[in-house]
Design an enzyme around this catalytic site. Structure first.
Site, PDB file in Angstrom:
ATOM      1  N   GLY A 239      49.010  43.509  83.910  1.00  0.00           N
ATOM      2  CA  GLY A 239      48.660  43.643  82.498  1.00  0.00           C
ATOM      3  C   GLY A 239      48.188  45.000  82.037  1.00  0.00           C
ATOM      4  N   GLY A 278      53.054  45.172  87.029  1.00  0.00           N
ATOM      5  CA  GLY A 278      54.486  45.387  86.876  1.00  0.00           C
ATOM      6  C   GLY A 278      54.695  46.674  86.103  1.00  0.00           C
ATOM      7  N   ARG A 315      63.130  45.175  73.839  1.00  0.00           N
ATOM      8  CA  ARG A 315      61.710  45.271  73.460  1.00  0.00           C
ATOM      9  C   ARG A 315      61.498  45.632  71.993  1.00  0.00           C
ATOM     10  NH1 ARG A 315      58.108  48.039  75.368  1.00  0.00           N
ATOM     11  NH2 ARG A 315      56.597  46.371  75.646  1.00  0.00           N
ATOM     12  N   TYR A 373      60.640  45.777  81.948  1.00  0.00           N
ATOM     13  CA  TYR A 373      61.138  44.850  80.929  1.00  0.00           C
ATOM     14  C   TYR A 373      62.263  45.480  80.107  1.00  0.00           C
ATOM     15  CZ  TYR A 373      56.738  42.934  82.458  1.00  0.00           C
ATOM     16  OH  TYR A 373      55.728  42.473  83.261  1.00  0.00           O
ATOM     17  N   CYS A 486      99.341  39.465 109.974  1.00  0.00           N
ATOM     18  CA  CYS A 486     100.101  38.228 110.074  1.00  0.00           C
ATOM     19  C   CYS A 486     101.419  38.449 109.353  1.00  0.00           C
ATOM     20  CB  CYS A 486      99.345  37.056 109.459  1.00  0.00           C
ATOM     21  SG  CYS A 486     100.355  35.562 109.429  1.00  0.00           S
ATOM     22  N   HIS A 572      99.017  39.591 123.303  1.00  0.00           N
ATOM     23  CA  HIS A 572      99.974  38.535 123.674  1.00  0.00           C
ATOM     24  C   HIS A 572     100.269  38.571 125.165  1.00  0.00           C
ATOM     25  CE1 HIS A 572     101.156  37.101 119.706  1.00  0.00           C
ATOM     26  NE2 HIS A 572     100.925  38.334 119.307  1.00  0.00           N
ATOM     27  N   GLU A 621      97.834  29.627 120.547  1.00  0.00           N
ATOM     28  CA  GLU A 621      97.247  30.690 119.721  1.00  0.00           C
ATOM     29  C   GLU A 621      95.744  30.770 119.937  1.00  0.00           C
ATOM     30  OE1 GLU A 621      98.628  30.580 115.662  1.00  0.00           O
ATOM     31  OE2 GLU A 621      96.964  31.848 114.993  1.00  0.00           O
ATOM     32  N   CYS A 630     104.268  31.315 115.275  1.00  0.00           N
ATOM     33  CA  CYS A 630     103.431  32.499 115.405  1.00  0.00           C
ATOM     34  C   CYS A 630     104.362  33.701 115.322  1.00  0.00           C
ATOM     35  CB  CYS A 630     102.672  32.483 116.735  1.00  0.00           C
ATOM     36  SG  CYS A 630     101.730  33.980 117.016  1.00  0.00           S
ATOM     37  N   GLY A 633     103.797  36.370 117.872  1.00  0.00           N
ATOM     38  CA  GLY A 633     104.170  35.799 119.169  1.00  0.00           C
ATOM     39  C   GLY A 633     105.678  35.837 119.348  1.00  0.00           C
TER      40      GLY A 633
HETATM   41  N1  LLP Z   1      51.561  38.464  86.671  1.00  0.00           N
HETATM   42  C1  LLP Z   1      51.954  37.494  85.829  1.00  0.00           C
HETATM   43  C2  LLP Z   1      51.606  36.105  86.127  1.00  0.00           C
HETATM   44  C3  LLP Z   1      52.682  37.821  84.676  1.00  0.00           C
HETATM   45  O1  LLP Z   1      53.067  36.847  83.856  1.00  0.00           O
HETATM   46  C4  LLP Z   1      53.011  39.166  84.420  1.00  0.00           C
HETATM   47  C5  LLP Z   1      53.792  39.526  83.240  1.00  0.00           C
HETATM   48  C6  LLP Z   1      52.598  40.149  85.337  1.00  0.00           C
HETATM   49  C7  LLP Z   1      51.868  39.756  86.448  1.00  0.00           C
HETATM   50  C8  LLP Z   1      52.903  41.596  85.167  1.00  0.00           C
HETATM   51  O2  LLP Z   1      52.346  42.134  84.024  1.00  0.00           O
HETATM   52  P1  LLP Z   1      52.401  43.708  83.718  1.00  0.00           P
HETATM   53  O3  LLP Z   1      51.583  44.418  84.727  1.00  0.00           O
HETATM   54  O4  LLP Z   1      53.814  44.112  83.818  1.00  0.00           O
HETATM   55  O5  LLP Z   1      51.885  43.812  82.337  1.00  0.00           O
HETATM   56  N2  LLP Z   1      58.319  41.364  78.302  1.00  0.00           N
HETATM   57  C9  LLP Z   1      57.053  41.884  77.906  1.00  0.00           C
HETATM   58  C10 LLP Z   1      56.019  41.732  78.978  1.00  0.00           C
HETATM   59  C11 LLP Z   1      55.915  40.330  79.514  1.00  0.00           C
HETATM   60  C12 LLP Z   1      54.935  40.196  80.625  1.00  0.00           C
HETATM   61  C13 LLP Z   1      55.051  38.892  81.282  1.00  0.00           C
HETATM   62  N3  LLP Z   1      54.175  38.683  82.385  1.00  0.00           N
HETATM   63  C14 LLP Z   1      57.216  43.319  77.443  1.00  0.00           C
HETATM   64  O6  LLP Z   1      58.332  43.828  77.463  1.00  0.00           O
HETATM   65  O7  LLP Z   1      56.259  43.925  77.016  1.00  0.00           O
END
Ligand code: LLP
Length: 685
Positions: A239, A278, A315, A373, A486, A572, A621, A630, A633
């Site tokens: 997040g 992420g 996005r 994303y 073949c 063969h 074979e 064959c 063969g």
């Molecule tokens: N863990 C869980 C359970 C999650 O649902 C998510 C993201 C993450 C980790 C990773 O979050 P991050 O570090 O990437 O913020 N499509 C949206 C974002 C959706 C996020 C969904 N869950 C965008 O393009 O902003």
């Protein structure tokens, strides 16, 4: 900090000019910087260095195998939310123990898949899910490690579509119900509670919601301790936000300090800290390169119409998200105010609005910070093939996902045609890869070769055009293994191509097998002559572990058998018999085939000389047993008969499945095999 910088007026990805990447791989195209990715990974890892921690990269942000592989090698764990993401992580070499399975809707199949793979922990989000995991684990005789994802009811002040920690969101278990849920888990025999998790949203730009969420988790962990339920880790999710425009996200050091301080102050006992970042790892590691197709002036606005659209990067359309857009070549001309839009038939199909850029039709632009994303949320809407992905490391580029083709788009909806052919008692299924047929895996070949439960065939032939009158030709046995050549199959291919008008029969057809080029000539309406190459008598070519001789001797069950041996692209052994009908095909044929002198086994032919130009043949074979026909063969037998003076070219070889005529002028001359082919069935799968 990233590695997408201008050198003079030219945008570079690490040490490669972006324009050159566009030239080589086409547009639109995602371009990733490996050094940026690695740098971000290390920054996150280093920020938490002083506390036992695990970083499970959120695969949903970007699941490209090449990127996952880089992260796996750096020691990353992975946060997954589907069987598909599990497969991606495993294919990239992830340690299953370091995989966290999140998500509210895990299916039975996905849970089973994850348990078989031995993943580290399920982050569970509801009571029904908890019971389902318990039942499946019990049926598999396994214990599933679980962490309850709590819903702390915290406002992360982010876009409503990506906020997940509020009570009205579908995610997590209400913090007021959490203690009871852990008690339930304790009573379920196939579950073990090992942690507690939460994830409150994405692109979060303040520290306080993280501190609050962790604090909420730790209060619940403390309450659990009073019930004698002890955990090993807390998982704060992902997040953390990044800078797309002018945002000022917290630094990783401040983020880590906040979480570790909270942990130190409020943890009732030492707990490992797990994270699921992420965006912060991949967002800035990529740009999306696109070409301006048109510049369109309207009464109210100027539009730059790109070859990338919401299908490549959704996005902006979905969250009104802002991405910086820059020119790949800085021009000195006057800037214009444009909306950058895609070709998709939706007014939400924009990538940037009201941007000042010095651009012309045909120019390249780069959309920044699209690593997270971006590609992963792409679609094929408007029947647009997904674009290419390229990885740059220093001055090297690598295609890490090829651009999809129109054929890719159609492939799931079209039937795959196949043709069944016969050549001298052998039956073949022929797949023409130029006609929407896909390459079959060896599993699929085995399944479909089966005579009761599949289509039934001796061999699978796959062809693909290389150039006029020249085709790639691959041959597989019914067990899924590939064969070198073949000749009967080659005649079937020639007939198929003739019937479909795909070749010019006034010229020879050339078939490229895995080890040589075979020439095929048409000699009658359904009759073809195939160049099988010259014979090779050298023991090394066969291979045969005996010194070179015209006739070899082997003793089996106290009886001496004399045979000639040669390679016709495959091994063969040829034995001369007086009466073909009682030739010991099953006994001596099998024993000789498996004799240790033939390290790759051998086909074994029993021939009876009938006249100067005729012989009868039965063949054991390799890998199959006695066969009706064959081709190689038949060549081997005719060659031995000619060499030893029993016959003269051409020799008609009578096999149980029919007749072949073999032409050979001796020595290193090629052997030509002549015979019929038939097309017996056309179908589709
Ligand atoms: N863990 C869980 C359970 C999650 O649902 C998510 C993201 C993450 C980790 C990773 O979050 P991050 O570090 O990437 O913020 N499509 C949206 C974002 C959706 C996020 C969904 N869950 C965008 O393009 O902003």
């Amino acid at each position: 900090m990233d590695y997408f910088l201008y050198r003079g007026n030219e945008l570079y990805a690490e040490d490669v000019a972006v324009a050159q990447i566009a030239e080589q791989y086409g547009t639109p195209c995602y371009v990733y910087s490996q050094q940026t990715l690695e740098r971000h990974w290390h920054a996150v890892d280093a920020a938490f260095a002083k506390h036992p921690h695990r970083i499970c990269y959120a695969v949903k942000a970007n699941g490209n195998l090449a990127l996952l592989r880089i992260l796996a090698e750096l020691g990353a764990g992975f946060d997954i939310v589907s069987g598909g993401e599990l497969a991606r992580a495993l294919a990239a070499g992830a340690d299953p123990q370091k995989i966290v399975f999140s998500g509210v809707g895990k299916t039975t199949t996905e849970i089973r898949q994850a348990l078989s793979a031995g993943i580290g922990v399920f982050n569970v989000e509801s009571l029904p899910e908890i019971h389902r995991i318990n039942d499946i684990a019990a049926s598999m005789n396994k214990i599933a490690a679980v962490a309850v994802r709590i819903n702390p009811d915290i406002n992360a002040h982010t876009h409503p579509y990506i906020s997940t920690g509020l009570a009205h969101n579908k995610f997590g278990i209400d913090k007021n119900d959490v203690l009871a849920v852990y008690k339930t888990i304790q009573q379920l025999p196939a579950l073990k509670a090992v942690g507690m998790a939460c994830h409150i949203g994405s692109q979060i730009l303040e520290l306080s919601p993280f501190a609050e969420a962790l604090s909420c988790v730790l209060q619940l962990v403390t309450a659990l301790k009073e019930q004698n339920i002890i955990l090993q880790h807390v998982d704060i999710g992902g997040g953390l936000g990044v800078c797309y425009d002018a945002e000022t996200p917290p630094s990783l050091d401040d983020y880590a300090a906040t979480l570790l301080n909270t942990l130190q102050k409020q943890a009732p006992y030492p707990l490992d800290l797990w994270l699921e970042p992420g965006r912060v790892i991949v967002a800035n590691a990529a740009i999306l390169v696109s070409k301006i197709e048109y510049i369109k002036e309207t009464a109210s606005k100027t539009f730059a119409i790109l070859d990338a659209g919401m299908t490549d990067l959704v996005r902006p359309a979905l969250y009104d998200a802002y991405h910086k857009i820059i020119a790949v070549k800085k021009l000195t001309q006057k800037e214009i105010m444009v909306d950058l839009v895609g070709p998709v038939c939706e007014s939400s199909d924009f990538l940037g609005k009201s941007r000042l850029l010095a651009i012309n039709p045909g120019d390249l632009i780069a959309i920044r910070s699209v690593g997270a994303y971006g590609f992963s949320m792409g679609s094929r809407y408007n029947a647009r093939p997904r674009c290419a992905e390229v990885l740059v490391y220093k001055d090297k580029t690598q295609l890490i996902r090829r651009r999809e083709t129109i054929a890719d788009l159609l492939s799931h909806e079209q039937q795959q045609p196949f043709v069944k052919m016969q050549g001298l008692g052998n039956d073949f299924v022929l797949l023409d890869l130029d006609e929407n047929s896909e390459v079959w895996s060896s599993e699929k070949i085995k399944q479909l070769a089966h005579r009761q439960t599949g289509i039934g065939f001796d061999q699978l032939l796959m062809i693909k055009k290389k150039e006029d009158n020249q085709f790639h030709y691959k041959i597989y046995n019914a067990d899924g293994g590939e064969v070198e050549q073949c000749g009967n199959g080659a005649r079937a291919v020639a007939l198929y191509l003739t019937l479909k008008n795909k070749i010019d029969n006034s010229k020879a057809l050339q078939l490229l097998t895995c080890n040589r080029l075979m020439t095929v000539k048409r000699v009658g309406p359904q009759r073809f002559k195939v160049d099988m190459g010259p014979p090779d008598f050298s023991p090394a070519a066969i291979p045969l572990q005996l010194p070179l001789q015209d006739q070899y001797e082997i003793v089996l069950d106290n009886k001496t058998y004399r045979f000639a041996a040669l390679s016709m692209g495959n091994p063969h052994a040829v034995l001369r018999v007086e009466a073909i009908d009682n030739a010991p095909v099953q006994t001596v044929g099998k024993a000789l085939c498996l004799h240790p002198s033939f390290p790759k086994q051998s086909n074994v032919g029993f021939m009876q000389i009938i006249g100067k130009h005729r012989l009868a043949l039965r063949v054991y074979e390799r890998g199959v047993g006695e066969t009706l026909a064959c081709g190689s063969g038949a060549c081997a037998a005719a060659i031995v008969a000619i060499r030893d003076g029993y016959c003269q070219s051409p020799v008609t070889v009578h096999l149980m499945g029919g007749e072949l005529i073999i032409h050979w002028q001796g020595k290193n001359e090629p052997v030509w095999m002549e015979g019929d082919a038939q097309c017996v069935y056309e179908g589709a799968l």
